[in-house]
Design a protein around this motif. Structure first.
Motif, PDB file in Angstrom:
ATOM      1  N   SER A 157       0.844  -1.203   0.000  1.00  0.00           N
ATOM      2  CA  SER A 157       0.000   0.000   0.000  1.00  0.00           C
ATOM      3  C   SER A 157       0.877   1.250   0.000  1.00  0.00           C
ATOM      4  O   SER A 157       0.503   2.280  -0.549  1.00  0.00           O
ATOM      5  CB  SER A 157      -1.012   0.001   1.130  1.00  0.00           C
ATOM      6  N   LYS A 158       2.079   1.160   0.561  1.00  0.00           N
ATOM      7  CA  LYS A 158       2.994   2.317   0.557  1.00  0.00           C
ATOM      8  C   LYS A 158       3.359   2.717  -0.870  1.00  0.00           C
ATOM      9  O   LYS A 158       3.606   3.871  -1.158  1.00  0.00           O
ATOM     10  CB  LYS A 158       4.267   1.981   1.334  1.00  0.00           C
ATOM     11  N   ASP A 159       3.405   1.740  -1.759  1.00  0.00           N
ATOM     12  CA  ASP A 159       3.726   2.031  -3.171  1.00  0.00           C
ATOM     13  C   ASP A 159       2.487   2.474  -3.955  1.00  0.00           C
ATOM     14  O   ASP A 159       2.583   2.729  -5.158  1.00  0.00           O
ATOM     15  CB  ASP A 159       4.260   0.765  -3.876  1.00  0.00           C
ATOM     16  N   GLY A 160       1.332   2.477  -3.306  1.00  0.00           N
ATOM     17  CA  GLY A 160       0.082   2.844  -3.990  1.00  0.00           C
ATOM     18  C   GLY A 160      -0.386   1.790  -4.979  1.00  0.00           C
ATOM     19  O   GLY A 160      -1.169   2.082  -5.883  1.00  0.00           O
ATOM     20  N   LEU A 161       0.072   0.549  -4.786  1.00  0.00           N
ATOM     21  CA  LEU A 161      -0.268  -0.494  -5.775  1.00  0.00           C
ATOM     22  C   LEU A 161      -1.488  -1.317  -5.387  1.00  0.00           C
ATOM     23  O   LEU A 161      -2.032  -2.063  -6.195  1.00  0.00           O
ATOM     24  CB  LEU A 161       0.917  -1.477  -5.927  1.00  0.00           C
ATOM     25  N   LEU A 162      -1.932  -1.174  -4.121  1.00  0.00           N
ATOM     26  CA  LEU A 162      -2.919  -2.104  -3.592  1.00  0.00           C
ATOM     27  C   LEU A 162      -4.360  -1.759  -3.943  1.00  0.00           C
ATOM     28  O   LEU A 162      -4.792  -0.623  -3.788  1.00  0.00           O
ATOM     29  CB  LEU A 162      -2.771  -2.117  -2.069  1.00  0.00           C
TER      30      LEU A 162
END
Ligand code: AP5
Length: 183
Positions: A157-162
């Protein structure tokens, strides 16, 4: 453009394999399930399969380096999109995957997290009846998922991928939700 480098995350029995097979067939991308790849090694009686067999029957995770060697071989030889189902399963695997994909210049485009109630998972898996689908081993797999795999939720989620999808409901409805996420 539709996403073609996809990661499926979720507990055992959430429907990852079911949905992955459908998407990979319709989008002509490669379905890489580490569970299926390991079971194929076990069935062929390879030394890798012999190492993995007992661990899998107990519902434990097979060693990181062994699983990475399988994934690396596959990903390095694919010339189209892919969907990883059941890999990574812990932070160490996620870091190793990140390094591999950086080397291959194929970053993950989306991580789809299946959310579903534990009791429904157990019911589903008891109905499926694979050799590691007895209640004790299922519950153990679930504990391992919570302990080792759920930290990946924060990690991605930190990478905004989730992206989240509900794992209960009709297969076709879940499929539609995933299609929207991938579009
Ligand atoms: P793996 O094969 O990955 O098993 P798992 O995590 O337990 O996941 P499942 O395949 O059981 O669940 P799924 O979410 O794919 O659900 P499915 O679509 O099949 O791993 C097995 C073992 O290999 C591990 O325990 C470990 O030892 C080892 N391993 C694998 N990867 C590893 C890694 N990276 N590192 C270390 N070790 C690793 O659906 C389940 C059932 O539900 C089916 O019967 C299906 O028909 C049914 N179903 C699906 N969707 C629905 C729906 N919407 N409604 C009703 N029923 C449904």
């Amino acid at each position: 453009m539709k996403k073609q480098r996809i990661l499926f995350l979720g507990p055992p029995g959430a429907g990852k394999g079911t949905q992955a097979s459908m998407i990979c067939e319709s989008d002509d991308i490669c379905h890489l399930s580490t569970g299926d790849l390991l079971r194929a090694e076990v069935a062929s009686g390879t030394s890798l399969g012999k190492q993995a067999s007992l661990v899998m029957s107990k519902g434990e995770l097979v060693g990181d380096s062994l699983v990475l060697s399988i994934v690396e071989k596959k990903l390095s030889n694919i010339s189209k999109g892919w969907l990883l189902d059941g890999y990574p399963r812990n932070i160490n695997q996620a870091k190793a995957l990140g390094e591999l994909l950086h080397k291959l210049k194929q970053p993950i485009q989306v991580v789809v997290l299946f959310e579903i109630d534990d009791d429904l998972l157990v019911q589903r898996l008891l109905g499926r009846g694979r050799s590691d689908d007895n209640e004790e081993v299922i519950r153990h797999r679930l504990r391992i998922y919570k302990e080792k795999t759920t930290p990946l939720i924060d990690y991605y989620s930190k990478d905004g991928l989730l992206k989240f999808v509900k794992g209960d409901g009709e297969v076709s409805e879940i499929s539609k939700c995933i299609e929207e996420i991938l579009s």
